[in-house]
Design an enzyme around this catalytic site. Structure first.
Site, PDB file in Angstrom:
ATOM      1  N   PHE A 180     118.529  14.665 -29.163  1.00 19.25           N
ATOM      2  CA  PHE A 180     119.966  14.724 -28.856  1.00 19.25           C
ATOM      3  C   PHE A 180     120.799  13.796 -29.757  1.00 19.25           C
ATOM      4  O   PHE A 180     121.594  14.252 -30.596  1.00 19.25           O
ATOM      5  CB  PHE A 180     120.143  14.381 -27.367  1.00 19.25           C
ATOM      6  CG  PHE A 180     121.532  14.008 -26.949  1.00 19.25           C
ATOM      7  CD1 PHE A 180     122.634  14.778 -27.316  1.00 19.25           C
ATOM      8  CD2 PHE A 180     121.746  12.871 -26.158  1.00 19.25           C
ATOM      9  CE1 PHE A 180     123.911  14.426 -26.906  1.00 19.25           C
ATOM     10  CE2 PHE A 180     123.014  12.517 -25.746  1.00 19.25           C
ATOM     11  CZ  PHE A 180     124.106  13.288 -26.132  1.00 19.25           C
TER      12      PHE A 180
ATOM     13  N   LEU B  56     108.557  16.558 -32.777  1.00 18.43           N
ATOM     14  CA  LEU B  56     108.929  17.803 -32.093  1.00 18.43           C
ATOM     15  C   LEU B  56     108.219  17.927 -30.749  1.00 18.43           C
ATOM     16  O   LEU B  56     107.431  18.851 -30.526  1.00 18.43           O
ATOM     17  CB  LEU B  56     108.685  19.044 -32.975  1.00 18.43           C
ATOM     18  CG  LEU B  56     109.466  19.083 -34.299  1.00 18.43           C
ATOM     19  CD1 LEU B  56     109.169  20.359 -35.062  1.00 18.43           C
ATOM     20  CD2 LEU B  56     110.982  18.949 -34.060  1.00 18.43           C
TER      21      LEU B  56
ATOM     22  N   GLU C 110     110.307   8.626 -25.997  1.00 23.52           N
ATOM     23  CA  GLU C 110     110.343   9.374 -24.743  1.00 23.52           C
ATOM     24  C   GLU C 110     111.538   8.774 -24.009  1.00 23.52           C
ATOM     25  O   GLU C 110     111.614   7.555 -23.860  1.00 23.52           O
ATOM     26  CB  GLU C 110     109.055   9.173 -23.958  1.00 23.52           C
ATOM     27  CG  GLU C 110     107.853   9.896 -24.551  1.00 23.52           C
ATOM     28  CD  GLU C 110     107.975  11.407 -24.490  1.00 23.52           C
ATOM     29  OE1 GLU C 110     108.662  11.921 -23.582  1.00 23.52           O
ATOM     30  OE2 GLU C 110     107.396  12.082 -25.355  1.00 23.52           O
TER      31      GLU C 110
ATOM     32  N   THR D 246     118.704   0.607 -25.364  1.00 19.39           N
ATOM     33  CA  THR D 246     119.504   1.145 -24.259  1.00 19.39           C
ATOM     34  C   THR D 246     119.995   0.037 -23.324  1.00 19.39           C
ATOM     35  O   THR D 246     119.348  -1.016 -23.206  1.00 19.39           O
ATOM     36  CB  THR D 246     118.652   2.151 -23.446  1.00 19.39           C
ATOM     37  OG1 THR D 246     119.284   2.416 -22.199  1.00 19.39           O
ATOM     38  CG2 THR D 246     117.252   1.606 -23.141  1.00 19.39           C
ATOM     39  N   ASP D 247     121.090   0.291 -22.632  1.00 16.96           N
ATOM     40  CA  ASP D 247     121.585  -0.666 -21.626  1.00 16.96           C
ATOM     41  C   ASP D 247     120.584  -0.831 -20.475  1.00 16.96           C
ATOM     42  O   ASP D 247     120.626  -1.815 -19.738  1.00 16.96           O
ATOM     43  CB  ASP D 247     122.967  -0.245 -21.081  1.00 16.96           C
ATOM     44  CG  ASP D 247     122.999   1.127 -20.412  1.00 16.96           C
ATOM     45  OD1 ASP D 247     121.956   1.825 -20.390  1.00 16.96           O
ATOM     46  OD2 ASP D 247     124.083   1.509 -19.920  1.00 16.96           O
ATOM     47  N   GLU D 248     119.662   0.138 -20.345  1.00 16.30           N
ATOM     48  CA  GLU D 248     118.739   0.094 -19.197  1.00 16.30           C
ATOM     49  C   GLU D 248     117.767  -1.077 -19.270  1.00 16.30           C
ATOM     50  O   GLU D 248     117.155  -1.435 -18.271  1.00 16.30           O
ATOM     51  CB  GLU D 248     117.994   1.423 -19.069  1.00 16.30           C
ATOM     52  CG  GLU D 248     118.970   2.567 -18.899  1.00 16.30           C
ATOM     53  CD  GLU D 248     118.364   3.866 -18.428  1.00 16.30           C
ATOM     54  OE1 GLU D 248     117.319   3.855 -17.774  1.00 16.30           O
ATOM     55  OE2 GLU D 248     118.972   4.913 -18.718  1.00 16.30           O
TER      56      GLU D 248
ATOM     57  N   TYR E  94     110.255   3.734 -18.226  1.00 18.13           N
ATOM     58  CA  TYR E  94     111.029   4.009 -19.451  1.00 18.13           C
ATOM     59  C   TYR E  94     111.701   2.738 -19.959  1.00 18.13           C
ATOM     60  O   TYR E  94     111.514   2.333 -21.113  1.00 18.13           O
ATOM     61  CB  TYR E  94     112.074   5.103 -19.192  1.00 18.13           C
ATOM     62  CG  TYR E  94     113.188   5.122 -20.232  1.00 18.13           C
ATOM     63  CD1 TYR E  94     112.916   5.493 -21.555  1.00 18.13           C
ATOM     64  CD2 TYR E  94     114.503   4.765 -19.902  1.00 18.13           C
ATOM     65  CE1 TYR E  94     113.924   5.493 -22.519  1.00 18.13           C
ATOM     66  CE2 TYR E  94     115.507   4.765 -20.860  1.00 18.13           C
ATOM     67  CZ  TYR E  94     115.221   5.128 -22.166  1.00 18.13           C
ATOM     68  OH  TYR E  94     116.224   5.124 -23.114  1.00 18.13           O
TER      69      TYR E  94
ATOM     70  N   LYS F  99     111.163   0.379 -23.385  1.00 17.04           N
ATOM     71  CA  LYS F  99     112.231   0.102 -24.363  1.00 17.04           C
ATOM     72  C   LYS F  99     112.432  -1.413 -24.505  1.00 17.04           C
ATOM     73  O   LYS F  99     112.674  -1.909 -25.608  1.00 17.04           O
ATOM     74  CB  LYS F  99     113.541   0.780 -23.946  1.00 17.04           C
ATOM     75  CG  LYS F  99     113.532   2.286 -23.970  1.00 17.04           C
ATOM     76  CD  LYS F  99     113.359   2.894 -25.344  1.00 17.04           C
ATOM     77  CE  LYS F  99     114.564   2.715 -26.222  1.00 17.04           C
ATOM     78  NZ  LYS F  99     114.388   3.451 -27.524  1.00 17.04           N
TER      79      LYS F  99
ATOM     80  N   ASN G 250     124.994   5.319 -21.296  1.00 17.53           N
ATOM     81  CA  ASN G 250     124.593   6.734 -21.206  1.00 17.53           C
ATOM     82  C   ASN G 250     125.427   7.604 -22.146  1.00 17.53           C
ATOM     83  O   ASN G 250     126.649   7.645 -22.022  1.00 17.53           O
ATOM     84  CB  ASN G 250     124.787   7.268 -19.775  1.00 17.53           C
ATOM     85  CG  ASN G 250     123.707   6.794 -18.836  1.00 17.53           C
ATOM     86  OD1 ASN G 250     123.537   5.601 -18.622  1.00 17.53           O
ATOM     87  ND2 ASN G 250     122.972   7.735 -18.263  1.00 17.53           N
ATOM     88  N   ASN G 251     124.750   8.295 -23.040  1.00 19.05           N
ATOM     89  CA  ASN G 251     125.423   9.224 -23.946  1.00 19.05           C
ATOM     90  C   ASN G 251     125.532  10.609 -23.316  1.00 19.05           C
ATOM     91  O   ASN G 251     124.689  10.981 -22.498  1.00 19.05           O
ATOM     92  CB  ASN G 251     124.602   9.390 -25.227  1.00 19.05           C
ATOM     93  CG  ASN G 251     124.707   8.224 -26.190  1.00 19.05           C
ATOM     94  OD1 ASN G 251     124.804   8.423 -27.398  1.00 19.05           O
ATOM     95  ND2 ASN G 251     124.686   6.999 -25.691  1.00 19.05           N
TER      96      ASN G 251
ATOM     97  N   PRO H 193     121.504  19.059  -7.841  1.00 20.17           N
ATOM     98  CA  PRO H 193     120.776  18.012  -7.098  1.00 20.17           C
ATOM     99  C   PRO H 193     121.291  16.609  -7.416  1.00 20.17           C
ATOM    100  O   PRO H 193     121.081  16.100  -8.515  1.00 20.17           O
ATOM    101  CB  PRO H 193     119.331  18.175  -7.578  1.00 20.17           C
ATOM    102  CG  PRO H 193     119.442  18.757  -8.954  1.00 20.17           C
ATOM    103  CD  PRO H 193     120.727  19.525  -9.015  1.00 20.17           C
TER     104      PRO H 193
ATOM    105  N   HIS I 193     115.651   3.434  -8.397  1.00 22.86           N
ATOM    106  CA  HIS I 193     116.902   3.899  -9.016  1.00 22.86           C
ATOM    107  C   HIS I 193     117.888   2.745  -9.253  1.00 22.86           C
ATOM    108  O   HIS I 193     118.372   2.149  -8.292  1.00 22.86           O
ATOM    109  CB  HIS I 193     117.523   4.941  -8.077  1.00 22.86           C
ATOM    110  CG  HIS I 193     118.584   5.763  -8.700  1.00 22.86           C
ATOM    111  ND1 HIS I 193     119.164   6.825  -8.054  1.00 22.86           N
ATOM    112  CD2 HIS I 193     119.186   5.707  -9.915  1.00 22.86           C
ATOM    113  CE1 HIS I 193     120.066   7.379  -8.832  1.00 22.86           C
ATOM    114  NE2 HIS I 193     120.104   6.711  -9.971  1.00 22.86           N
TER     115      HIS I 193
END
Ligand code: NAD
Ligand code: TYD
Length: 345
Positions: free
Chosen positions: A11, A35, A84, A125-127, A149, A153, A178-179, A204, A283
């Site tokens: 992406f 790929l 990933e 990532t901010d995560e 994940y 990172k 988040n993009n 959902p 979460h």
């Protein structure tokens, strides 16, 4: 300048390659991608014969292959997008996250150390900061990742800084929020909701839908990464936040309205598809970034508002419905039904 872009068929990577070929006439790109289910050469169809672009299929965790590539190509800059990238998948199976996100990054760092490059830009990532109830994370906030994940990172970020401090590898790290935008795989919130709304399938929403994310239009991120390649200081971290915090349920409502408006449908009918499902384990409640550093040092700020970006994104998915169905065929269908049938939903 010659760039190795890894994960360029995904992406953000595909948007970045298109952006660089358009905006930076002196930059050539080798796109290295394994790929996986998330990588798709169709994302780069319009530039595949571009004279400053070349695709190579391969795995960043394959040391021998990476060494040969670095030996042959003499890269000036590495931009490491390959990863990933989906939290839900990392909960089902963390192994590929360690292999690509941790080992793959280390293999690239080792090659950068051996063959020498001017800059190694690690796309993080901010995560990695974990969740924050109030306020915002700065670049010096501690790393407290919650998911496999984000832990993978964070490990990659620490390896990058270790290779900088120990071996002088010229590392710079970007941590974006988040993009969203064109070519995002429809397992992530925004494209998943657009696809399901178009198909009249359930929407959902995890838990109560109160979780907050800060949304960044992908092209604004590409602009920020380009500035970091050009002017980012070695050994530094740059937060890249969209400045558009919304609760998940607000995003889903907005998407229902946009899709309904553009399709000539009733938004109330689409909103009836919203279904609150069992929450994702671990979460994170809220992500929020302080982007003062990149604003002050590199003059970057986001230019696309959430309303404008979502409208462009819905238009793109409406015009590319065949793309959506092609990328979700095969392996993805198995994953999707597995999550629904056996997962936490
Ligand atoms: P994506 O899943 O769409 O694309 C990842 C790409 O990496 C795919 O093309 C895939 O084939 C490739 N890849 C996976 N494993 C590989 C390997 N071992 N070797 C070579 N290529 C491999 O991901 P994305 O959303 O474009 O994210 C790109 C980067 O940005 C990731 O590092 C991610 O952690 C980071 N990031 C993403 C977001 C977001 O909102 N999407 C936000 C912040 C940071
Ligand atoms: P996601 O796009 O997976 O990104 P991340 O978890 O990396 O931030 O999810 C964004 C938010 O949307 C997150 O709080 C989880 C939530 N979500 C749903 O409510 N339903 C869904 O089907 C998905 C994929 C995500």
């Amino acid at each position: 300048m010659k760039l190795l872009v890894t994960g360029g068929a995904g992406f953000i990577g595909s948007n970045f390659i298109r952006y660089v070929l358009r905006e930076n006439p002196d930059w050539g790109i080798v796109n290295l991608d394994k790929l996986t289910y998330a990588g798709n050469l169709e994302n780069l169809k319009d530039v595949e014969t571009h004279p400053r672009y070349r695709f190579v299929r391969g795995d960043i965790a394959d040391r021998e292959f990476i060494n040969e590539l670095f030996q042959q190509e003499h890269f000036d800059v590495v931009v490491n997008f390959a990863a990933e990238s989906h939290v839900d998948r990392s909960i089902l199976d963390a192994s590929p996250f360690l292999e690509t996100n941790v080992k793959g990054t280390q293999v690239l760092l080792e090659a950068a150390k051996t063959y020498g490059i001017q800059k190694f830009v690690q796309i993080s990532t901010d995560e990695v900061y974990g969740s924050i109830k109030e306020g915002q994370f700065t670049e010096t906030s501690p790393l407290r990742p919650s998911s496999p994940y984000s832990a993978s990172k964070a490990a990659a970020d620490l390896l990058c800084m270790a290779y900088y401090k120990t071996f002088g590898v010229p590392v710079v790290i970007t941590r974006s929020s988040n993009n969203y935008g064109p070519y995002q795989f429809p397992e992530k919130l925004i494209p998943l909701m657009i696809r399901n709304a178009l198909q009249g399938q359930l929407l959902p929403v995890y838990g109560t839908g109160e979780n907050v994310r800060d949304w960044l239009y992908v092209e604004d991120n590409c602009k920020a990464i380009t500035l970091v390649v050009e002017q980012g200081r070695i050994g530094e971290v740059y937060n890249i936040g969209g400045g558009e915090e919304r609760k998940n349920i607000e995003i889903v409502m907005l998407l229902c309205e946009l899709v309904a408006e553009k399709m000539g449908k009733s938004s109330e009918d689409l909103k009836k598809l919203i279904t609150f499902v069992k929450d994702r384990p671990g979460h994170d409640f809220r992500y929020a970034l302080d982007s003062t550093k990149i604003q002050n040092e590199l003059g970057w700020s986001p230019s696309v508002s959430l309303e404008e970006g979502l409208s462009r994104t819905v238009d793109w998915y409406l015009q590319n419905r065949e793309w959506i169905e092609r990328v979700v065929s095969g392996e993805y269908r198995e994953y999707y039904s597995r999550v629904y049938e056996q997962g936490w939903r």
